[in-house]
Design a protein around this motif. Structure first.
Motif, PDB file in Angstrom:
ATOM      1  N   ASN A   1       0.761  -1.173   0.031  1.00  0.00           N
ATOM      2  CA  ASN A   1       0.239   0.030  -0.002  1.00  0.00           C
ATOM      3  C   ASN A   1       0.822   1.258   0.092  1.00  0.00           C
ATOM      4  OD1 ASN A   1      -3.138  -0.718  -0.056  1.00  0.00           O
ATOM      5  ND2 ASN A   1      -2.333  -1.920   1.732  1.00  0.00           N
ATOM      6  N   ASP A   2       2.045   1.193   0.680  1.00  0.00           N
ATOM      7  CA  ASP A   2       2.785   2.421   0.625  1.00  0.00           C
ATOM      8  C   ASP A   2       3.414   2.599  -0.555  1.00  0.00           C
ATOM      9  OD1 ASP A   2       4.483   4.545   1.725  1.00  0.00           O
ATOM     10  OD2 ASP A   2       5.898   3.112   2.772  1.00  0.00           O
ATOM     11  N   PHE A   3       3.825   1.350  -1.185  1.00  0.00           N
ATOM     12  CA  PHE A   3       4.348   1.575  -2.537  1.00  0.00           C
ATOM     13  C   PHE A   3       3.188   2.070  -3.678  1.00  0.00           C
ATOM     14  CE2 PHE A   3       4.610  -0.745  -6.920  1.00  0.00           C
ATOM     15  CZ  PHE A   3       6.143  -0.434  -7.017  1.00  0.00           C
ATOM     16  N   LYS A   4       2.066   1.783  -3.198  1.00  0.00           N
ATOM     17  CA  LYS A   4       0.878   2.367  -4.377  1.00  0.00           C
ATOM     18  C   LYS A   4       0.723   3.815  -4.025  1.00  0.00           C
ATOM     19  CE  LYS A   4      -3.210   2.006  -2.743  1.00  0.00           C
ATOM     20  NZ  LYS A   4      -4.604   1.802  -2.609  1.00  0.00           N
ATOM     21  N   LEU A   5       0.660   4.115  -2.931  1.00  0.00           N
ATOM     22  CA  LEU A   5       0.507   5.701  -2.543  1.00  0.00           C
ATOM     23  C   LEU A   5       1.488   6.512  -3.127  1.00  0.00           C
ATOM     24  CD1 LEU A   5      -1.208   5.053   0.910  1.00  0.00           C
ATOM     25  CD2 LEU A   5      -2.150   5.611  -0.967  1.00  0.00           C
ATOM     26  N   ARG A   6       2.710   5.971  -2.854  1.00  0.00           N
ATOM     27  CA  ARG A   6       4.163   6.517  -3.231  1.00  0.00           C
ATOM     28  C   ARG A   6       4.143   6.947  -4.644  1.00  0.00           C
ATOM     29  NH1 ARG A   6       8.520   7.480   0.559  1.00  0.00           N
ATOM     30  NH2 ARG A   6       7.777   6.722   2.819  1.00  0.00           N
TER      31      ARG A   6
ATOM     32  N   GLY B   1       1.593   6.671  -6.764  1.00  0.00           N
ATOM     33  CA  GLY B   1       0.371   7.512  -7.104  1.00  0.00           C
ATOM     34  C   GLY B   1       0.894   9.165  -7.119  1.00  0.00           C
ATOM     35  N   ASN B   2       1.649   9.384  -5.857  1.00  0.00           N
ATOM     36  CA  ASN B   2       1.882  10.714  -5.475  1.00  0.00           C
ATOM     37  C   ASN B   2       2.865  11.128  -6.575  1.00  0.00           C
ATOM     38  OD1 ASN B   2       0.417  11.138  -3.413  1.00  0.00           O
ATOM     39  ND2 ASN B   2       1.864  10.817  -1.865  1.00  0.00           N
ATOM     40  N   LEU B   3       3.877  10.143  -6.992  1.00  0.00           N
ATOM     41  CA  LEU B   3       4.859  10.447  -7.910  1.00  0.00           C
ATOM     42  C   LEU B   3       4.176  10.923  -9.370  1.00  0.00           C
ATOM     43  CD1 LEU B   3       7.847  10.900  -8.696  1.00  0.00           C
ATOM     44  CD2 LEU B   3       7.664   8.312  -9.146  1.00  0.00           C
ATOM     45  N   LEU B   4       3.135  10.033  -9.633  1.00  0.00           N
ATOM     46  CA  LEU B   4       2.376  10.285 -10.830  1.00  0.00           C
ATOM     47  C   LEU B   4       1.850  11.745 -10.951  1.00  0.00           C
ATOM     48  CD1 LEU B   4       0.524   6.968 -11.544  1.00  0.00           C
ATOM     49  CD2 LEU B   4       2.241   7.954 -13.120  1.00  0.00           C
ATOM     50  N   ARG B   5       1.278  11.923  -9.857  1.00  0.00           N
ATOM     51  CA  ARG B   5       0.614  13.252  -9.712  1.00  0.00           C
ATOM     52  C   ARG B   5       1.775  14.448  -9.823  1.00  0.00           C
ATOM     53  NH1 ARG B   5      -2.287  10.258  -5.898  1.00  0.00           N
ATOM     54  NH2 ARG B   5      -4.415   9.988  -6.488  1.00  0.00           N
ATOM     55  N   GLN B   6       2.762  14.212  -9.174  1.00  0.00           N
ATOM     56  CA  GLN B   6       3.777  15.124  -9.143  1.00  0.00           C
ATOM     57  C   GLN B   6       4.453  15.275 -10.574  1.00  0.00           C
ATOM     58  OE1 GLN B   6       6.856  14.046  -6.208  1.00  0.00           O
ATOM     59  NE2 GLN B   6       5.344  13.968  -4.521  1.00  0.00           N
TER      60      GLN B   6
ATOM     61  N   PRO C   1      -3.956   1.796  -8.142  1.00  0.00           N
ATOM     62  CA  PRO C   1      -4.013   0.659  -7.720  1.00  0.00           C
ATOM     63  C   PRO C   1      -3.343  -0.466  -8.241  1.00  0.00           C
ATOM     64  CG  PRO C   1      -5.936   1.779  -7.893  1.00  0.00           C
ATOM     65  CD  PRO C   1      -5.307   2.587  -8.520  1.00  0.00           C
ATOM     66  N   ILE C   2      -2.954  -0.048  -9.821  1.00  0.00           N
ATOM     67  CA  ILE C   2      -1.931  -0.856 -10.524  1.00  0.00           C
ATOM     68  C   ILE C   2      -0.695  -1.409  -9.980  1.00  0.00           C
ATOM     69  CG2 ILE C   2      -0.618  -1.200 -12.778  1.00  0.00           C
ATOM     70  CD1 ILE C   2      -2.793   0.612 -13.930  1.00  0.00           C
ATOM     71  N   PHE C   3       0.005  -0.392  -8.991  1.00  0.00           N
ATOM     72  CA  PHE C   3       1.095  -0.807  -8.471  1.00  0.00           C
ATOM     73  C   PHE C   3       0.837  -1.583  -7.243  1.00  0.00           C
ATOM     74  CE2 PHE C   3       1.482   3.375 -10.592  1.00  0.00           C
ATOM     75  CZ  PHE C   3       3.002   3.169 -11.125  1.00  0.00           C
ATOM     76  N   TYR C   4      -0.414  -1.485  -6.637  1.00  0.00           N
ATOM     77  CA  TYR C   4      -0.694  -2.716  -5.504  1.00  0.00           C
ATOM     78  C   TYR C   4      -0.855  -3.988  -6.200  1.00  0.00           C
ATOM     79  CZ  TYR C   4      -2.813  -4.760  -1.831  1.00  0.00           C
ATOM     80  OH  TYR C   4      -3.118  -5.712  -0.687  1.00  0.00           O
ATOM     81  N   TYR C   5      -1.533  -3.756  -7.097  1.00  0.00           N
ATOM     82  CA  TYR C   5      -1.898  -5.029  -7.935  1.00  0.00           C
ATOM     83  C   TYR C   5      -0.642  -5.997  -8.371  1.00  0.00           C
ATOM     84  CZ  TYR C   5      -6.715  -3.247  -8.073  1.00  0.00           C
ATOM     85  OH  TYR C   5      -7.997  -2.655  -7.829  1.00  0.00           O
ATOM     86  N   CYS C   6       0.091  -5.059  -8.919  1.00  0.00           N
ATOM     87  CA  CYS C   6       1.542  -5.857  -9.648  1.00  0.00           C
ATOM     88  C   CYS C   6       2.165  -6.629  -8.442  1.00  0.00           C
ATOM     89  CB  CYS C   6       2.490  -4.935 -10.198  1.00  0.00           C
ATOM     90  SG  CYS C   6       1.825  -4.296 -11.842  1.00  0.00           S
TER      91      CYS C   6
END
Length: 610
Positions: A106-111, A113-118, A153-158
């Protein structure tokens, strides 16, 4: 396997957060390992329950033999308790590992996602202004908001897929140890199921791409409606806009429903196929047990329980693949945006601007908007000496604001140049150049924050006394003091809680606080009533002292004392000189001045008679 387009941004996000991914995978290995060990305890448990401590070691696999010997050392009456405690402890360890694996996932997913937004926000901030004239605001915002939200969520799913594959892999290895023949049959059956579902998952991927298009269309429509709300209400068009929104939502709903219908079928299909495989294996195993001495009942039950642990994980794998297929289109949309805009940023120069020393010089400048076939500005040449006021006038559409945008370097010219003390503007660092300029325009933009923050926007480190002094010089201090929270009053979206004149004075205070070398006034008083204009004009005179000023003027009476007046028409510079010189020429400026004087006199008599 389904084929997905290679998306560099996906790998960039993974690379940036790889330690978290590694930790999640390590904990997943522990989950898989303890899953196998827990399942292995089934064999000694069945032996104890059957009260059978006499086992032929030649007929059981080595791993089960080792486990049996461990528990056989304990007194018979304690064996069941020891196995139960072992199973409980292993379950705690396995689920603790699972907890840490999921936290890291989940940490990986959220980080990520933040990087994508940034990355999206960074690109948006560095794109040239021309980009925003070609794209709708809603479409642009969809990359930062909904497309990123769907991609996250893709990053979590992977990682979840890796975890499930590890558990399945460990359990399959255990099954091979128990019975190679049955495992070959199992793997073959599971492969058939996976291949059968491939076409179904592909359909999810196709409809997922259509959902992405629906998101962009809806986001663009709603953003445009909100931005133009005054126009919508003015023309009583709420019902029409609502119908358009409903239609857009309905189109999106239909595609999403199709996706989820297919997605919902994957679970039942996987489970049905899994049960069919289990029944087949049970029959095959029972037949083997009846005809061979290689497998006994305890081993078969151990095998079946391990297989029961695999079957739902295979269903989860299929579900995860489907979810990735559904969301992958959003990640592709973000990558498409980043790839298509990689060359749309203004090139930065190498020299820092140190302050204007002599003049800004335009040399044969020509500029054409990409959407136009004819130049907006053509062969423009003039100079703005330091410390002077230069006014630009002309009919609407003559290129006045475009000229100012080129000075701000929102665009670069097609040919010709703008030279600052002999240095081409394109060779100056954009940041140092823009920091030396303050602009006050007709369409003043204020952020939905406090008056203090809006005044200090160009200088966030300004002291309270500097902010107050700037407000006083802009003739804004008195009305600010009358507001409920004074300088802490929030101004609303685009400053809607303030009047036009008040907004202009806040913008002028912002410019004063920046202490700019160059001041640009883009029709700063054209939309104000006469009383507000007088107050704002006094503030403009305050901020203009001892500065190089460029003024775009609508009312010619406000620029009569300018050092130079430029007259544009159809993108060309027709006249330049002082107010009196241009009147004496009796050209375009003279005609504009006379027509405005007539309009002003008519308005004066109309007010007097009323």
């Amino acid at each position: 396997m389904l084929k997905y387009k290679k998306i560099p941004i996906f790998y960039d996000c993974v690379k940036a957060q790889w330690p978290l991914a590694v930790k999640a995978i390590v904990f997943s290995v522990f989950v898989a390992l303890f899953e196998v060990i827990s399942n292995s305890l089934v064999f000694p448990l069945i032996q104890v329950l059957n009260n059978n401590n006499q086992v032929s070691f030649t007929r059981i696999p080595a791993i089960l033999r080792a486990l049996f010997l461990i528990y056989a050392k304990f007194p018979k009456q304690e064996q069941l308790l020891i196995i139960a405690l072992s199973l409980f402890c292993l379950t705690i360890i396995k689920n603790t590992s699972l907890f840490f694996a999921q936290v890291n996932m989940n940490d990986f997913k959220l980080r990520a996602g933040n990087l994508l937004r940034q990355k999206c926000i960074e690109r948006l901030l560095h794109l040239d202004i021309n980009f925003y004239t070609r794209r709708s605001q809603g479409e642009v915002l969809s990359y930062v908001n909904e497309q990123t939200q769907r991609s996250e969520p893709i990053f979590y799913y992977c990682l979840d897929i890796i975890k499930e594959i590890l558990v399945i892999g460990f359990l399959l290895s255990f099954l091979i140890i128990l019975s190679p023949k049955l495992t070959i049959f199992t793997v073959f059956s599971l492969t058939i199921v996976a291949l059968s579902l491939r076409r179904v998952i592909k359909q999810v991927q196709i409809h997922g791409g259509k959902v992405v298009n629906g998101i962009e269309a809806f986001s663009a429509l709603i953003t445009e409606t909100i931005s133009g709300m005054r126009v919508v209400k003015s023309f009583n068009a709420e019902s029409r806009e609502l119908q358009q929104a409903k239609q857009s939502l309905n189109n999106r709903y239909k595609e999403e429903l199709k996706s989820y219908k297919i997605l919902s079928a994957i679970g039942p299909l996987s489970e049905t196929a899994g049960i069919l495989i289990l029944v087949s294996i049970l029959l095959v195993g029972a037949g083997t047990l009846a005809t061979s001495g290689n497998i006994n009942l305890s081993i078969l039950l151990t095998y079946m329980l391990a297989l029961l642990r695999i079957q739902p994980r295979v269903s989860v794998l299929n579900h995860l693949r489907s979810e990735i297929s559904l969301q992958w289109g959003s990640l592709e949309a973000i990558q498409g945006f980043l790839s298509s805009t990689v060359d749309l940023s203004i090139r930065d120069g190498k020299y820092a601007f140190q302050g204007l020393k002599s003049a800004i010089v335009f040399e044969h400048l020509t500029f054409t908007f990409p959407t136009n076939s004819e130049p907006t500005l053509y062969n423009i040449s003039f100079s703005v000496p330091k410390g002077t006021t230069t006014a630009i006038v002309g009919p609407s559409g003559s290129g006045k604001s475009t000229l100012v945008d080129l000075i701000m370097r929102f665009y670069d010219p097609d040919s010709g140049s703008i030279k600052i003390d002999g240095i081409d503007l394109q060779d100056l660092q954009i940041g140092s150049w823009r920091r030396s300029i303050a602009m006050v325009s007709q369409d003043t933009f204020l952020f939905n924050s406090s008056i203090r923050e809006n005044i200090a926007y160009g200088r966030p480190d300004a002291t309270d006394s500097e902010i107050v002094e700037a407000a006083k010089k802009a003739y804004a201090y008195d009305f600010i003091q009358d507001l409920p929270q004074g300088f802490e009053t929030r101004v609303g979206n685009r400053g809607t809680r303030l009047s036009g004149g008040q907004r202009q004075r806040i913008a002028i205070a912002r410019a004063i606080l920046c202490d700019p070398d160059i001041l640009i006034l883009d029709e700063a008083t054209s939309a104000l009533d006469s009383k507000s204009e007088r107050i704002v004009q006094k503030a403009i005179e305050e901020v203009s002292r001892n500065r190089t000023v460029i003024v775009i003027a609508h009312r010619l009476s406000t620029i009569e004392r300018s050092d130079k007046i430029l007259v544009l028409k159809d993108g060309k510079l027709f006249e330049q000189g002082t107010h009196q010189e241009l009147l004496d020429q009796k050209g375009i400026y003279y005609s504009l001045y006379e027509s405005q004087k007539f309009s002003d006199n008519s308005a004066f008599h109309s007010e007097t008679n009323s």
